[in-house]
Design an enzyme around this catalytic site. Structure first.
Site, PDB file in Angstrom:
ATOM      1  N   CYS A  45      30.628  36.514  35.230  1.00  0.00           N
ATOM      2  CA  CYS A  45      29.698  37.031  34.235  1.00  0.00           C
ATOM      3  C   CYS A  45      28.923  38.197  34.842  1.00  0.00           C
ATOM      4  CB  CYS A  45      28.706  36.007  33.719  1.00  0.00           C
ATOM      5  SG  CYS A  45      29.443  34.635  32.849  1.00  0.00           S
TER       6      CYS A  45
ATOM      7  N   ARG B  43      33.784  41.174  36.716  1.00  0.00           N
ATOM      8  CA  ARG B  43      33.141  39.890  36.995  1.00  0.00           C
ATOM      9  C   ARG B  43      33.535  38.818  35.979  1.00  0.00           C
ATOM     10  NH1 ARG B  43      28.735  40.526  40.469  1.00  0.00           N
ATOM     11  NH2 ARG B  43      27.945  38.539  39.747  1.00  0.00           N
TER      12      ARG B  43
ATOM     13  N   TRP C 264      32.600  35.223  31.852  1.00  0.00           N
ATOM     14  CA  TRP C 264      33.661  34.375  32.406  1.00  0.00           C
ATOM     15  C   TRP C 264      33.275  32.964  31.962  1.00  0.00           C
ATOM     16  CZ3 TRP C 264      34.423  30.186  35.623  1.00  0.00           C
ATOM     17  CH2 TRP C 264      35.737  30.003  36.094  1.00  0.00           C
TER      18      TRP C 264
ATOM     19  N   ASN D 237      24.008  34.367  33.412  1.00  0.00           N
ATOM     20  CA  ASN D 237      25.125  34.184  34.345  1.00  0.00           C
ATOM     21  C   ASN D 237      24.798  32.950  35.175  1.00  0.00           C
ATOM     22  OD1 ASN D 237      27.056  34.376  36.367  1.00  0.00           O
ATOM     23  ND2 ASN D 237      26.029  36.057  37.431  1.00  0.00           N
ATOM     24  N   GLY D 238      25.660  31.951  35.156  1.00  0.00           N
ATOM     25  CA  GLY D 238      25.404  30.724  35.934  1.00  0.00           C
ATOM     26  C   GLY D 238      25.693  29.501  35.082  1.00  0.00           C
TER      27      GLY D 238
ATOM     28  N   GLU E 293      48.181  34.589  52.170  1.00  0.00           N
ATOM     29  CA  GLU E 293      47.601  35.678  51.403  1.00  0.00           C
ATOM     30  C   GLU E 293      48.669  36.375  50.544  1.00  0.00           C
ATOM     31  OE1 GLU E 293      44.726  36.355  50.630  1.00  0.00           O
ATOM     32  OE2 GLU E 293      44.697  38.451  50.048  1.00  0.00           O
TER      33      GLU E 293
ATOM     34  N   LYS F 231      48.397  36.586  46.511  1.00  0.00           N
ATOM     35  CA  LYS F 231      48.427  37.846  45.759  1.00  0.00           C
ATOM     36  C   LYS F 231      49.437  37.753  44.627  1.00  0.00           C
ATOM     37  CE  LYS F 231      45.511  38.948  46.775  1.00  0.00           C
ATOM     38  NZ  LYS F 231      44.339  38.705  47.437  1.00  0.00           N
TER      39      LYS F 231
ATOM     40  N   GLU G 114      48.262  35.247  41.840  1.00  0.00           N
ATOM     41  CA  GLU G 114      47.062  35.720  41.128  1.00  0.00           C
ATOM     42  C   GLU G 114      47.382  36.736  40.040  1.00  0.00           C
ATOM     43  OE1 GLU G 114      43.054  36.048  43.771  1.00  0.00           O
ATOM     44  OE2 GLU G 114      44.730  37.222  44.518  1.00  0.00           O
TER      45      GLU G 114
ATOM     46  N   HIS H  87      59.048  20.245  56.225  1.00  0.00           N
ATOM     47  CA  HIS H  87      58.481  18.956  55.835  1.00  0.00           C
ATOM     48  C   HIS H  87      58.165  18.916  54.342  1.00  0.00           C
ATOM     49  CE1 HIS H  87      58.293  17.864  60.040  1.00  0.00           C
ATOM     50  NE2 HIS H  87      57.826  19.081  60.268  1.00  0.00           N
TER      51      HIS H  87
ATOM     52  N   LYS I 136      36.083  38.081  39.811  1.00  0.00           N
ATOM     53  CA  LYS I 136      35.940  38.673  41.143  1.00  0.00           C
ATOM     54  C   LYS I 136      34.926  37.919  41.985  1.00  0.00           C
ATOM     55  CE  LYS I 136      36.641  41.908  44.157  1.00  0.00           C
ATOM     56  NZ  LYS I 136      37.896  41.705  44.895  1.00  0.00           N
TER      57      LYS I 136
HETATM   58  C1  G6P Z   1      37.428  34.901  43.855  1.00  0.00           C
HETATM   59  C2  G6P Z   1      38.164  36.225  43.944  1.00  0.00           C
HETATM   60  C3  G6P Z   1      38.945  36.303  45.254  1.00  0.00           C
HETATM   61  C4  G6P Z   1      38.025  36.060  46.433  1.00  0.00           C
HETATM   62  C5  G6P Z   1      37.250  34.752  46.299  1.00  0.00           C
HETATM   63  C6  G6P Z   1      36.160  34.629  47.348  1.00  0.00           C
HETATM   64  O1  G6P Z   1      38.342  33.873  43.716  1.00  0.00           O
HETATM   65  O2  G6P Z   1      39.034  36.382  42.842  1.00  0.00           O
HETATM   66  O3  G6P Z   1      39.546  37.584  45.367  1.00  0.00           O
HETATM   67  O4  G6P Z   1      38.771  36.024  47.606  1.00  0.00           O
HETATM   68  O5  G6P Z   1      36.604  34.700  45.022  1.00  0.00           O
HETATM   69  O6  G6P Z   1      35.251  35.656  47.132  1.00  0.00           O
HETATM   70  P1  G6P Z   1      34.294  36.269  48.214  1.00  0.00           P
HETATM   71  O7  G6P Z   1      33.552  37.340  47.471  1.00  0.00           O
HETATM   72  O8  G6P Z   1      33.397  35.160  48.671  1.00  0.00           O
HETATM   73  O9  G6P Z   1      35.117  36.802  49.314  1.00  0.00           O
END
Ligand code: G6P
Length: 610
Positions: free
Chosen positions: A2, A27, A74, A100-101, A484, A488, A491, A507, A605
């Protein structure tokens, strides 16, 4: 998670709110809405979906309002439809709020308010805020707002307007970010600086428990209990319009992947000396004796930053010989952790606002542990709450899937490990020299890699764009890179992908392997022969293999179906380049599939709720 924006001043609020919301859209993008105050009325416009839907509604309408609030959502409580979109109002449409929250006690509050005759329109937790202000309203908006704050529990950044108190916005924060932007005869309240870039660079970072009132050219920050004004430092943000624009790239994610040639340099600039092979970190405030005495180092984080935490643990143990742990913040904070005097805790977060990471940090502080931030956003909650640490200096990251922030986290955690190793005399000089030399070369290496390999990465991505599953394998420092790479892909392209330590694959995941289940393997020099055996194992089950290998590796060409060659670097530095082709493969696969790579479904984000 948000984004909120508020404006009072002398310009058309509609334009400023929309431009702020566009910059905050990363956001959350389930719905968007604004409230404008015009002729003593509150005009609300909102719709589900992206901000472009909202723009369609307000197109042609040109309210002259000079104050208003906006929100990009969000969803947490209530599906993302028009009714649940913010702003929310009270029964009489006199009060409007954005939030937001999460209001944790909203069920009790709602019951109480309904018993008093309030009629709720939405299923959100947030709507109780506007009704509570209405309930307490006796002609004084500020008093009613402060009384509302006494009742709500949970995490919030709130902005509220009252149609009878013109051009005034009251805000409050607890657990969710809120920044005051101070302009020329105008003031802003926003979730993050991207919403005010181009308008003002002067900001005040509000702290939890503070209330702020803005009126055109005035602002006041106050303690909600004593009602006394609080004097806060005005700070200067350095974000530029170029940094928060796509700058000619089709997506922020691609721009941010390409920026790594520069952001990697920014992460080590001024911190390493190539002349005398030294590492300096000013923000840690640890004496050589403190560093000698450390017994355990914890890296606590979420998401991509958690992957950086695994890398950090490995390099810290290897280079400083201190026992190191990596933890999910959301697990750590609820498991009654044992903290000792000689432990130190690093909280890794791009945004510096992730609710679980912030809560874990506060917990460690309460238990008298020593806390340090590794954050990207200057002035963010984690950076300020920690009070010390290391910034990654990657600049604003807008694409929801983190890329440049990750490689900067790797660089910074490597520097911290070297720095500790230097005082503990655990890094042999030849190793130190090689790491520093290779780090120093890395920005140019990344630049050349990107110049040379885009076409091959596109063609590999095209070849694999229709897969439904993928396995990513790596060992040692390349294990977090495999995680990672898989993250990616899932996501942004919604293809199921798992990252595994290459040997551990035997395993379980090997049972899934067949010709339609490709395996992406990081096969650079570290543990090379072992990884080659793992490739043989999956090949024997019919898997197609895409390998990331070092230039000059002939063996791999025979074994793998597709190979991407990266230059060979010292093995602590190697993973930093290894992840870049995986970021690009995820990017191109998602693009070929027509996905919105910058705003993947259901993600946000900055996750400011737990
Ligand atoms: C969300 C984002 C990720 C990020 C994670 C942790 O899930 O989509 O890209 O890695 O939060 O965020 P931070 O800002 O704490 O690194």
């Amino acid at each position: 998670m948000c984004g909120i924006v508020g404006y009072t001043g002398n310009k058309k609020a509609k334009d400023i709110l929309i431009s702020g919301l566009k910059n905050l859209e990363y956001r959350g993008y389930d719905s968007a809405g604004i409230c404008l105050q015009e002729n003593n009325e509150l005009l609300i416009f909102k719709d589900k979906g992206r901000i472009k839907n909202l723009i369609t509604i307000i197109d042609g309408l040109s309210p002259n309002a000079i104050s208003g609030i906006g929100h990009t959502r969000w969803a947490t409580h209530g599906e993302p439809n028009q009714i649940n979109s913010h702003p929310h109002t009270d029964c009489k449409n006199s009060i409007a709020i954005v939030h937001n929250g999460i209001i944790e006690n909203y069920t009790e509050i709602k019951k109480f308010l309904e018993s008093k005759g309030h009629i709720f329109k939405s299923e959100t937790d947030s709507e109780v805020i506007s009704h509570l202000i209405e309930e307490f309203y006796e002609g004084d908006f500020k008093e009613a707002f402060l009384n509302m704050l006494k009742i709500i529990e949970g995490a919030y950044a709130i902005l509220a307007m009252d149609k009878n108190t013109p051009n005034t916005i009251i805000g409050a924060r607890k657990g969710s970010p809120l920044i005051l932007g101070i302009g020329n005869n105008e003031n802003f309240l926003v979730s993050d600086p991207s919403a005010i870039v181009g308008y003002t660079a002067n900001v005040v970072y509000l702290d939890d428990g503070e209330v702020v009132i803005i009126k055109n050219n005035e602002f006041e920050i106050l303690d909600p209990v004593s009602k006394k004004s609080i004097n806060k430092k005005v700070e200067h943000i350095s974000w530029s319009l170029k940094e928060i624009s796509k700058d000619g790239y089709p997506d922020f994610m691609l721009k941010e992947i390409f920026e790594q040639q520069q952001t990697i340099k920014n992460a080590f600039r001024g911190r390493i000396s190539i002349e005398n092979y030294d590492v300096k970190l000013g923000g840690l405030k640890l004496t050589p004796k403190d560093i000698q005495d450390i017994q355990r180092v914890f890296f606590i984080s979420c998401g991509t930053s958690w992957h950086a935490g695994i890398y950090a643990k490995y390099v810290m143990e290897d280079l400083s010989r201190i026992i190191s742990e990596h933890e999910y913040a959301s697990e750590f904070r609820y498991r009654n952790p044992l903290i000792k005097e000689d432990d130190i805790f690093f909280f890794i977060s791009q945004s510096g606002e992730t609710a679980d990471t912030l809560a874990a940090l506060k917990l460690v502080k309460q238990l008298n542990g020593r806390v340090y931030g590794i954050t990207n956003v200057v002035g963010s909650s984690i950076a300020r709450e920690a009070g010390q640490g290391v910034y990654t200096h990657a600049g604003p990251e807008i694409g929801v899937a983190s890329t440049k922030a990750f490689t900067s986290q790797l660089v910074v955690t490597l520097l911290i490990a070297l720095y500790f190793g230097k005082f503990r005399k655990t890094v042999p000089q030849d190793k130190l020299i090689k790491i520093i030399e290779d780090l120093n070369k890395l920005p140019d290496i990344v630049e050349n890699f990107l110049k040379k390999n885009i076409e091959i990465l596109k063609s590999i991505s095209f070849k694999y764009k229709d897969i439904s599953n993928a396995l990513y394998l790596g060992r040692g420092l390349n294990f977090p890179i495999a995680l990672e790479g898989a993250l990616k892909l899932k996501e942004i392209s919604y293809i199921h992908a798992e990252g595994y330590p290459a040997a551990e694959m035997k395993h379980g995941p090997i049972a899934l392997i067949d010709k339609n289940f490709p395996v992406f393997v990081i096969a650079t020099r570290e543990l090379y022969e072992k990884v080659i055996s793992n490739i043989e194992e999956v090949k024997a089950r019919g898997a197609k293999v895409v390998a990331i290998a070092n230039e000059g590796d002939k063996k791999i060409t025979k074994l793998a179906d597709d190979v991407i060659f990266v230059p060979e670097l010292e093995y602590h530095v190697q993973p930093i380049i290894n992840v870049i082709p995986l970021q690009l493969i995820a990017y191109y696969i998602a693009s070929f599939k027509g996905k919105d790579v910058d705003k993947p479904r259901n993600l946000a984000k900055s996750v400011t709720v737990e």
